[in-house]
Write a protein that holds these residues in place. Structure first.
Motif, PDB file in Angstrom:
ATOM      1  N   ASP A   1     -19.483  95.542 -12.695  1.00  0.00           N
ATOM      2  CA  ASP A   1     -20.222  96.699 -12.186  1.00  0.00           C
ATOM      3  C   ASP A   1     -21.612  96.791 -12.801  1.00  0.00           C
ATOM      4  OD1 ASP A   1     -18.040  98.259 -10.599  1.00  0.00           O
ATOM      5  OD2 ASP A   1     -17.071  97.735 -12.486  1.00  0.00           O
ATOM      6  N   ASP A   2     -21.795  96.191 -13.973  1.00  0.00           N
ATOM      7  CA  ASP A   2     -23.088  96.220 -14.647  1.00  0.00           C
ATOM      8  C   ASP A   2     -23.158  95.026 -15.598  1.00  0.00           C
ATOM      9  OD1 ASP A   2     -25.605  97.018 -15.391  1.00  0.00           O
ATOM     10  OD2 ASP A   2     -24.985  98.908 -16.323  1.00  0.00           O
ATOM     11  N   TYR A   3     -24.377  94.709 -16.058  1.00  0.00           N
ATOM     12  CA  TYR A   3     -24.596  93.501 -16.859  1.00  0.00           C
ATOM     13  C   TYR A   3     -25.697  93.811 -17.858  1.00  0.00           C
ATOM     14  CZ  TYR A   3     -25.009  88.368 -17.507  1.00  0.00           C
ATOM     15  OH  TYR A   3     -25.013  87.090 -18.001  1.00  0.00           O
ATOM     16  N   LEU A   4     -25.401  93.671 -19.144  1.00  0.00           N
ATOM     17  CA  LEU A   4     -26.367  93.954 -20.203  1.00  0.00           C
ATOM     18  C   LEU A   4     -26.459  92.739 -21.120  1.00  0.00           C
ATOM     19  CD1 LEU A   4     -28.228  96.020 -21.627  1.00  0.00           C
ATOM     20  CD2 LEU A   4     -26.216  96.809 -22.902  1.00  0.00           C
ATOM     21  N   THR A   5     -27.682  92.291 -21.398  1.00  0.00           N
ATOM     22  CA  THR A   5     -27.860  91.098 -22.215  1.00  0.00           C
ATOM     23  C   THR A   5     -28.109  91.448 -23.681  1.00  0.00           C
ATOM     24  OG1 THR A   5     -30.224  91.045 -21.661  1.00  0.00           O
ATOM     25  CG2 THR A   5     -28.739  89.739 -20.298  1.00  0.00           C
ATOM     26  N   LYS A   6     -27.676  90.530 -24.546  1.00  0.00           N
ATOM     27  CA  LYS A   6     -27.919  90.634 -25.983  1.00  0.00           C
ATOM     28  C   LYS A   6     -29.250  89.947 -26.307  1.00  0.00           C
ATOM     29  CE  LYS A   6     -22.967  89.892 -26.847  1.00  0.00           C
ATOM     30  NZ  LYS A   6     -21.991  88.963 -27.463  1.00  0.00           N
ATOM     31  N   PRO A   7     -29.977  90.438 -27.307  1.00  0.00           N
ATOM     32  CA  PRO A   7     -29.714  91.649 -28.094  1.00  0.00           C
ATOM     33  C   PRO A   7     -30.002  92.901 -27.278  1.00  0.00           C
ATOM     34  CG  PRO A   7     -31.820  90.700 -28.710  1.00  0.00           C
ATOM     35  CD  PRO A   7     -31.200  89.740 -27.732  1.00  0.00           C
ATOM     36  N   PHE A   8     -29.377  93.989 -27.640  1.00  0.00           N
ATOM     37  CA  PHE A   8     -29.523  95.232 -26.896  1.00  0.00           C
ATOM     38  C   PHE A   8     -29.630  96.387 -27.877  1.00  0.00           C
ATOM     39  CE2 PHE A   8     -25.093  94.453 -27.681  1.00  0.00           C
ATOM     40  CZ  PHE A   8     -24.617  95.688 -28.109  1.00  0.00           C
TER      41      PHE A   8
END
Length: 222
Positions: free
Chosen positions: A96-103
């Protein structure tokens, strides 16, 4: 809300777990695909925070299996893979969502809150008929227990036919909805794609799920 965090970096996982717990959530932390599958089987969760590169498998494959099984669990992929192809692949796998590191943790927390605010039924409904299972959100098709790889046009054509199961759909309607009203290519493009679909969707003991109605068009039979 009860969340499951799947992260094999123990230090990072504990940071995420503590931060989300401070947001008021109950948080379970595991580090492998096998542990995640066990946790999801034993307990109900409202959201899955999922790393992709795990010691015993790929988080995207876990997500894809969940969608194939009909799970509507909200999934936030959290990964160092920041190429566009990785993001597209993760979302196509059913995330449903995608977040990349670093964050920054405030962004993670905000994305979690946003996902949890979504109604549970916002995902496109899975279609099932004649032994065929199509998941529009995960973009997957199964014939019985076999995953069927389709091209984007084949998928769109099957989606439209299954959405109108039992109805005769003309070639002109299929051209308008699957290609577009201004399509100016091969006149037999619908017939070619239907033939390919029939070949890929062959089921033992079935006479074929896509019927030709001579002089009119095609019908997907339930």
């Amino acid at each position: 809300m009860r969340l499951l965090v799947v992260e094999d970096d123990l230090a990072l996982g504990n940071v995420i777990r503590r931060g989300l717990a401070e947001e008021g959530h109950a948080v379970d932390l595991v580090g492998t695909v096998a542990q995640a599958e066990e946790a999801l089987f034993v307990d109900d969760h409202d959201l899955l925070v999922l790393d992709l590169g795990l010691p015993d498998g790929d988080g995207a494959e876990l997500c894809r299996r969940l969608r194939a099984e009909g799970s509507q669990l909200k999934v936030l992929m959290l990964t160092a893979r920041d190429d566009l192809s990785d993001k597209v692949g993760g979302l196509d796998a059913g995330a449903d969502d995608y977040l990349t590191k670093p964050f920054a943790f405030p962004e993670l927390a905000a994305r979690v809150r946003a996902l949890l605010r979504r109604p549970a039924d916002t995902r496109s409904p899975v279609m099932e008929a004649a032994g065929i299972r199509l998941d529009p959100a995960a973009h997957t098709v199964w014939a019985g227990q076999i995953a069927v790889p389709l091209t984007p046009k084949e998928f769109s054509l099957l989606h439209y036919l299954m959405a109108h199961t039992g109805d005769v759909v003309s070639r002109s309607i299929l051209l308008e909805h699957v290609w577009d009203a201004n399509y100016d290519g091969l006149s037999n493009v619908v017939d070619v794609h239907v033939a390919n679909l029939r070949r890929k969707l062959e089921l033992p003991g079935s006479d074929g799920v896509i019927e030709t109605v001579r002089g009119v068009g095609y019908r997907f039979n339930p």
